[in-house]
Scaffold this motif. Structure first.
Motif, mmCIF file in Angstrom:
data_model
loop_
_atom_site.group_PDB
_atom_site.id
_atom_site.type_symbol
_atom_site.label_atom_id
_atom_site.label_comp_id
_atom_site.label_asym_id
_atom_site.label_seq_id
_atom_site.Cartn_x
_atom_site.Cartn_y
_atom_site.Cartn_z
ATOM 1 N N ALA A 59 30.668 86.766 92.925
ATOM 2 C CA ALA A 59 29.339 86.955 93.524
ATOM 3 C C ALA A 59 28.368 85.870 93.074
ATOM 4 C CB ALA A 59 28.801 88.335 93.151
ATOM 5 N N ARG A 60 28.599 85.296 91.922
ATOM 6 C CA ARG A 60 27.755 84.198 91.432
ATOM 7 C C ARG A 60 28.150 82.860 92.033
ATOM 8 N NH1 ARG A 60 27.394 82.258 86.725
ATOM 9 N NH2 ARG A 60 29.074 83.241 85.528
ATOM 10 N N GLY A 61 29.178 82.879 92.888
ATOM 11 C CA GLY A 61 29.569 81.661 93.567
ATOM 12 C C GLY A 61 30.648 80.854 92.871
ATOM 13 N N ILE A 62 31.294 81.453 91.861
ATOM 14 C CA ILE A 62 32.367 80.741 91.172
ATOM 15 C C ILE A 62 33.650 80.883 91.985
ATOM 16 C CG2 ILE A 62 33.713 80.574 89.042
ATOM 17 C CD1 ILE A 62 31.334 81.724 87.565
ATOM 18 N N PRO A 63 34.271 79.789 92.391
ATOM 19 C CA PRO A 63 35.493 79.872 93.205
ATOM 20 C C PRO A 63 36.623 80.587 92.461
ATOM 21 C CG PRO A 63 34.578 77.652 93.247
ATOM 22 C CD PRO A 63 33.844 78.399 92.169
ATOM 23 N N GLU A 64 37.432 81.331 93.204
ATOM 24 C CA GLU A 64 38.548 82.039 92.589
ATOM 25 C C GLU A 64 39.458 81.087 91.831
ATOM 26 O OE1 GLU A 64 40.622 84.283 95.536
ATOM 27 O OE2 GLU A 64 38.991 85.736 95.815
ATOM 28 N N ARG A 65 39.721 79.925 92.406
ATOM 29 C CA ARG A 65 40.626 78.970 91.760
ATOM 30 C C ARG A 65 40.085 78.550 90.393
ATOM 31 N NH1 ARG A 65 45.567 78.825 91.929
ATOM 32 N NH2 ARG A 65 45.271 78.916 89.693
#
Length: 284
Positions: A59-65
């Motif tokens: 939700a904070r915009g950190i990519p899953e990868r």
């Protein structure tokens, strides 16, 4: 309670009973708090650190990868001790992509700890709710990591009792002295336990395997009991002694009345809730 929380002498049983009566909590909980000299208002995580679920991070915009890479970078600080030539793959910890899929599928069962106001991620842990069959295999010392997948797990859509498998619990090595590993894992874990109970989900049994000496200490601190050696997984005796010894399986069955693990958490009513749910009668 405040009269006794900083006292070094044993607290008389009569006072323990009176504290429990006044606060309407179990004596077991009071005894554990007094034993560890814990303030009833102590923080669930030290204020300089932040704990977030996988959902929070995304939700904070950190990519899953990027999240997966952070997990790998922490995990890789603890190289696994592997028995020679595991021909049948029984020592296999499972495909990393499989664990990533499970993490995405159960985002609330994962926690990452970072330094506040920074992107310095220093610890993480993950649990799963597994079937009775998989639990029984785990406490028998079998390796479940290789084939464990969705069909072996339970979600949280309908209230139920759960077998919790602690999959991972790791802290960066250069932070072990600055963050008490046991405190971070313990507080975060019990925030999940409390959240589950509020929605009708109770932990029936807990199991894990300790693949590192600090993991064994954490299991002991959590009041988990060693039940057997893992049939395949090995660990180093210590960081300096590379002798391979069997990893231990640790477990506890809360439904049978062993609620000592809950004495660590900060909600005085949680033990009462568990006793009522499992029909546990307080010993006279």
């Amino acid at each position: 309670y405040s009269k006794w929380e900083h006292e070094t002498k044993p607290v008389p049983n009569a006072h323990v009973s009176e504290i429990a009566r006044v606060l309407s909590i179990q004596e077991l909980y009071v005894e554990q708090l007094l034993k560890e000299r814990v303030s009833l208002s102590y923080p669930t995580l030290e204020s300089k650190y932040v704990e977030e679920s996988f959902s929070d991070l995304v939700a904070r915009g950190i990519p899953e990868r990027k999240i997966f890479d952070i997990i790998d970078s922490i995990y890789d600080e603890y190289p696994s001790a592997v028995i020679e030539s595991p021909d049948d793959g029984s020592n296999d910890y499972g495909d990393a992509e499989k664990w990533n899929r499970l993490l995405v599928h159960y985002p609330q069962l994962f926690r990452m700890i970072s330094e506040r106001n920074s992107e310095n991620y220093v610890a993480y842990w993950m649990v799963l709710s597994i079937t009775d069959e998989l639990y029984d295999r785990t406490v028998a010392g079998e390796n479940i990591n290789k084939e464990c997948d969705y069909m072996d797990t339970h979600g949280f859509f309908v209230p139920r009792d759960h077998n919790i498998y602690i999959v991972d619990m790791f802290t960066r090595k250069n932070y072990l002295d600055r963050i008490p590993l046991n405190r971070v894992i313990r507080d975060g874990f019990f925030s999940l336990v409390q959240e589950m109970a509020e929605h009708g989900h109770f932990i029936k049994r807990i199991v894990t395997h300790a693949a590192e000496v600090r993991s064994e200490k954490l299991c002991n601190d959590l009041r988990l009991e060693p039940v057997c050696n893992h049939k395949y997984h090995r660990r180093y005796r210590s960081e300096t002694d590379k002798t391979l010894i069997p990893a231990k399986i640790y477990a506890v069955d809360l439904s049978k009345g062993d609620l000592s693990i809950l004495a660590h958490q900060s909600d005085p009513m949680l033990i009462n809730r568990y006793m009522e749910h499992f029909g546990i009668v307080k010993p006279s």
